[in-house]
Design a protein around this motif. Structure first.
Motif, PDB file in Angstrom:
ATOM      1  N   ASP A 332       0.842  -1.191   0.000  1.00 22.45           N
ATOM      2  CA  ASP A 332       0.000   0.000   0.000  1.00 22.45           C
ATOM      3  C   ASP A 332       0.881   1.246   0.000  1.00 22.45           C
ATOM      4  O   ASP A 332       1.504   1.583   1.007  1.00 22.45           O
ATOM      5  CB  ASP A 332      -0.917  -0.005   1.225  1.00 22.45           C
ATOM      6  CG  ASP A 332      -1.991   1.069   1.155  1.00 22.45           C
ATOM      7  OD1 ASP A 332      -1.737   2.135   0.561  1.00 22.45           O
ATOM      8  OD2 ASP A 332      -3.093   0.838   1.697  1.00 22.45           O
ATOM      9  N   GLU A 334       0.220   4.252   0.176  1.00 25.46           N
ATOM     10  CA  GLU A 334      -0.186   5.302   1.109  1.00 25.46           C
ATOM     11  C   GLU A 334       0.229   4.996   2.546  1.00 25.46           C
ATOM     12  O   GLU A 334       0.204   5.866   3.402  1.00 25.46           O
ATOM     13  CB  GLU A 334      -1.702   5.494   1.046  1.00 25.46           C
ATOM     14  CG  GLU A 334      -2.186   6.013  -0.308  1.00 25.46           C
ATOM     15  CD  GLU A 334      -3.686   6.235  -0.335  1.00 25.46           C
ATOM     16  OE1 GLU A 334      -4.338   5.988   0.708  1.00 25.46           O
ATOM     17  OE2 GLU A 334      -4.196   6.664  -1.380  1.00 25.46           O
ATOM     18  N   GLN A 335       0.612   3.737   2.819  1.00 20.79           N
ATOM     19  CA  GLN A 335       0.966   3.349   4.178  1.00 20.79           C
ATOM     20  C   GLN A 335       2.412   2.905   4.355  1.00 20.79           C
ATOM     21  O   GLN A 335       2.922   2.926   5.474  1.00 20.79           O
ATOM     22  CB  GLN A 335       0.058   2.195   4.637  1.00 20.79           C
ATOM     23  CG  GLN A 335      -1.411   2.537   4.694  1.00 20.79           C
ATOM     24  CD  GLN A 335      -2.220   1.380   5.256  1.00 20.79           C
ATOM     25  OE1 GLN A 335      -1.795   0.680   6.179  1.00 20.79           O
ATOM     26  NE2 GLN A 335      -3.389   1.151   4.690  1.00 20.79           N
TER      27      GLN A 335
END
Length: 359
Positions: A332, A334-335
């Motif tokens: 991910d 975004e993480q």
């Protein structure tokens, strides 16, 4: 998470439907058995959706309506679709390959963790490579640096490096910490407070008042366990002593018996199940009655814990889920560069290696 390729090796003929419509005309969809590899365009044609929607559903789970995603995955399975890592790399500059870096590939504690990570990688069409560092911080650093040019990110398991070193390395490629905590990285760990509280409460309830902690001397991952054990034991009016072992192995556990006996404790918390196995084996060889004369608790609940003699009381770590959640975080975008902490339950499994303290 890196976006999937729109199959860069695919070239559309004049007779194929354009990809700028949400409902392509229904045409015969190629069968993988006929010799041509199915692409996301074939899936889009089959389900009547835009190829970009198909790409998003296959490579960014959760970004598409759940029912739509299931329909797309079912069509992909029916057609025999497999992601093409080379095609993905062309437009994105990414390799579609990730790495797990761990201290000892022979340690059974890593088996389920690797399996969890591998299943996530495979489900998204990525390749996962595994590299061992022999428990050496220097080798770990060199291994990460050598892998970074060819992978899109790394899971680092039970790291021997400090937070500053890991933070510096993560500036090159995303790194997620698995089975240990790092303040600078996304981390997935077992709940040490939950597990060690249960272990010490169990020993206290059995009447034990003196406990030894067999810890991995000098290892960054060990410090959190020891400091927490010390605090929890003090809160319970238990006497606790730290005894260092050189390695998280059966042999190291066996050599620790002399110091355990000299300490006068009636119970032991071991760094992992392998150390506990070694301690139990050495104690039996010296004629100690177990667990009547010495109670032992391990850590991890590897497959051999219930086969030990006596069967080992231990803390069950959710190893497969740790691997799964860590890999999902790594994929991910975004993480995977944002410091965070996922804490999973760590539960005691009571077997035969613990008993009331000797009177």
């Amino acid at each position: 998470m890196p976006g999937a390729a729109l199959e860069g090796t695919h070239s559309m003929s004049r007779d194929e439907p354009r990809d700028d419509t949400n409902t392509p005309e229904t045409n015969a969809v190629p069968d993988a058995r006929a010799g041509r590899r199915p692409t996301i365009y074939d899936i889009a044609q089959k389900v009547g959706l835009n190829p970009s929607t198909v790409s998003r559903a296959l490579n960014k789970p959760g970004r598409t309506n759940s029912a739509t995603e299931q329909r797309i995955r079912a069509a992909a399975d029916e057609l025999g679709y497999r992601a093409n890592p080379m095609a993905r790399a062309l437009p994105t500059g990414r390799s579609g390959t990730y790495a797990i870096v761990l201290p000892d590939i022979t340690n059974p504690v890593h088996f389920e963790l690797i399996r969890g990570a591998e299943r996530v990688a495979r489900a998204h069409g990525f390749t996962l490579v595994i590299s061992e560092t022999e428990g050496s911080a220097q080798i770990e650093r060199e291994t990460i640096e050598s892998l970074q040019p060819s992978v899109d990110g790394l899971l680092v398991v039970a790291s021997r490096l400090d937070d500053d070193a890991l933070a510096t390395l993560s500036e090159v490629k995303p790194i997620v910490a698995a089975n240990h905590s790092s303040a600078s990285l996304p981390s997935v760990i077992p709940d040490l407070v939950m597990g060690l509280t249960a272990a010490l409460d169990h020993l206290r309830d059995l009447g034990h008042r003196s406990v030894a902690y067999l810890g991995l001397g000098g290892a960054q991952i060990n410090r959190a366990r020891w400091e927490l054990t010390l605090d929890l034991a003090t809160d319970r009016d238990l006497s606790v002593v730290e005894i260092a072992v050189d390695a998280p192995t059966v042999e190291a556990g066996a050599t620790a018996l002399r110091r355990v006996r000299a300490s006068g404790v009636t119970a032991v918390l071991a760094y992992n199940d392998l150390v506990a196995h070694g301690l139990l084996r050495a104690a039996r060889a010296e004629g100690l009655r177990l667990p009547e004369e010495l109670s032992v608790i391990g850590f991890d609940d590897i497959f051999s814990a219930e086969l030990a003699v006596p069967a080992l009381t231990t803390l069950r770590s959710p190893l497969r889920e740790i691997g799964t959640r860590a890999m999902e975080t790594l994929l991910d975008a975004e993480q995977n560069r944002m410091p965070s902490k996922v804490v999973l339950p760590l539960e005691i499994v009571v077997r035969e290696s613990t008993a009331p303290a000797p009177s």
